[in-house]
Scaffold this motif. Structure first.
Motif, short mmCIF file in Angstrom:
data_model
loop_
_atom_site.label_atom_id
_atom_site.label_comp_id
_atom_site.label_asym_id
_atom_site.label_seq_id
_atom_site.Cartn_x
_atom_site.Cartn_y
_atom_site.Cartn_z
N ARG A 1 45.89 41.94 41.14
CA ARG A 1 46.16 40.50 41.20
C ARG A 1 45.89 39.86 39.83
NH1 ARG A 1 42.67 36.18 44.60
NH2 ARG A 1 43.82 34.32 43.99
N THR A 2 46.80 38.96 39.43
CA THR A 2 46.67 38.27 38.15
C THR A 2 46.34 36.81 38.40
OG1 THR A 2 48.22 39.75 37.05
CG2 THR A 2 47.89 37.60 36.05
N LEU A 3 45.36 36.29 37.66
CA LEU A 3 45.01 34.87 37.71
C LEU A 3 45.26 34.29 36.33
CD1 LEU A 3 41.60 35.14 39.58
CD2 LEU A 3 43.82 34.58 40.57
N ARG A 4 45.99 33.19 36.27
CA ARG A 4 46.30 32.53 35.00
C ARG A 4 45.45 31.27 34.86
NH1 ARG A 4 48.75 35.80 31.43
NH2 ARG A 4 50.30 37.04 32.52
N ALA A 5 44.99 31.02 33.66
CA ALA A 5 44.19 29.83 33.37
C ALA A 5 45.04 28.85 32.58
CB ALA A 5 42.96 30.21 32.56
N THR A 6 44.89 27.56 32.88
CA THR A 6 45.61 26.55 32.11
C THR A 6 44.78 26.07 30.92
OG1 THR A 6 44.81 24.83 33.60
CG2 THR A 6 46.98 25.75 34.06
N LYS A 7 43.45 26.08 31.07
CA LYS A 7 42.60 25.62 29.97
C LYS A 7 41.69 26.72 29.41
CE LYS A 7 42.47 20.74 30.93
NZ LYS A 7 41.66 19.55 30.99
N ALA A 8 40.98 27.44 30.29
CA ALA A 8 40.01 28.40 29.77
C ALA A 8 39.66 29.46 30.81
CB ALA A 8 38.73 27.66 29.37
N VAL A 9 39.21 30.58 30.30
CA VAL A 9 38.60 31.63 31.12
C VAL A 9 37.14 31.69 30.67
CG1 VAL A 9 38.52 34.10 31.63
CG2 VAL A 9 40.72 32.95 31.33
N VAL A 10 36.23 31.52 31.61
CA VAL A 10 34.80 31.53 31.31
C VAL A 10 34.18 32.77 31.94
CG1 VAL A 10 32.62 30.27 31.56
CG2 VAL A 10 34.76 29.01 31.29
N SER A 11 33.35 33.45 31.18
CA SER A 11 32.76 34.70 31.65
C SER A 11 31.30 34.77 31.25
CB SER A 11 33.51 35.88 31.02
OG SER A 11 32.83 37.10 31.25
N ASN A 12 30.51 35.49 32.04
CA ASN A 12 29.12 35.75 31.66
C ASN A 12 28.92 37.22 31.32
OD1 ASN A 12 29.19 36.89 34.20
ND2 ASN A 12 27.15 36.17 34.77
N ALA A 13 30.00 37.93 31.06
CA ALA A 13 29.90 39.35 30.72
C ALA A 13 29.24 39.52 29.35
CB ALA A 13 31.29 39.99 30.71
N ASP A 14 28.48 40.60 29.20
CA ASP A 14 27.84 40.87 27.91
C ASP A 14 28.89 41.34 26.90
OD1 ASP A 14 28.27 43.70 28.17
OD2 ASP A 14 26.39 43.90 29.25
N LEU A 15 28.47 41.50 25.66
CA LEU A 15 29.37 41.86 24.57
C LEU A 15 30.08 43.19 24.83
CD1 LEU A 15 30.26 40.95 21.73
CD2 LEU A 15 28.27 42.13 20.82
N TRP A 16 29.36 44.19 25.29
CA TRP A 16 29.93 45.51 25.51
C TRP A 16 30.95 45.50 26.64
CZ3 TRP A 16 24.95 44.42 24.23
CH2 TRP A 16 24.48 44.96 23.04
N THR A 17 30.63 44.80 27.72
CA THR A 17 31.56 44.70 28.85
C THR A 17 32.80 43.91 28.45
OG1 THR A 17 29.72 44.81 30.40
CG2 THR A 17 31.80 43.94 31.25
#
Length: 169
Positions: A67-83
């Motif tokens: 499944r694909t989700l599209r953002a109109t303004k932003a994608v926010v994530s709390n993933a660490d640098l490596w992930t």
């Protein structure tokens, strides 16, 4: 017992958020969901970050299952640098992939550790921090071995001494 204050430079302090870390999460959720069309998705496995032409801006995500989700303004994530790096395709966003690789090369990754949260019946214990009963203290067996050496350090935090609402009645 070694006082952890000797391991930190002057001016460094220990802070706990009022209401515990749950209050930070609550504020972040309110900040996202107050905007029309914004949605917070928990426990949702992301396989890939999607980018617009030239890879300059993240435009969405591809979830496990396709499944694909599209953002109109932003994608926010709390993933660490490596992930995050694993989610950025080299072909999709070459500049970002290179930047993340550079950041990763400058960091030394901390070995894993166990973070155990325990509730204790604390009748008779102090209700505010002091020099003899601090809100955080550590036992380090061998400073030379480093705090990440196996079974070398125990760190105890008592945030309810700073925010009594964190302790149940």
């Amino acid at each position: 017992v070694h006082d952890t204050s000797t391991a930190h430079p002057a001016g460094v302090c220990l802070d706990f958020p009022v209401g515990g870390t749950e209050s930070i999460i609550g504020a972040l959720v309110r900040g996202v969901t107050k905007h029309r069309g914004c949605e917070l998705m928990l426990n949702t496995h992301v396989d890939e970050l999607l980018f617009g032409e030239g890879g300059g801006r993240c435009t969405g995500v591809r979830l496990k299952g396709g499944r694909t989700l599209r953002a109109t303004k932003a994608v926010v994530s709390n993933a660490d640098l490596w992930t995050t790096r694993k989610l950025v395709g080299e072909a999709a966003a070459p500049a970002l992939a290179a930047e993340l690789d550079q950041r990763i090369s400058r960091l030394e990754r901390c070995e894993s550790f166990l973070h155990l949260h325990v509730g204790l019946e604390a009748s008779g214990l102090p209700t505010s921090p002091s020099e003899t009963f601090p809100a955080q203290w550590a036992v380090v067996s061998d400073w030379e071995a480093g705090v990440d050496a196996p079974r070398n350090m125990v760190l105890v935090s008592l945030p309810s001494l700073l925010d009594p609402s964190l302790a149940p009645e």
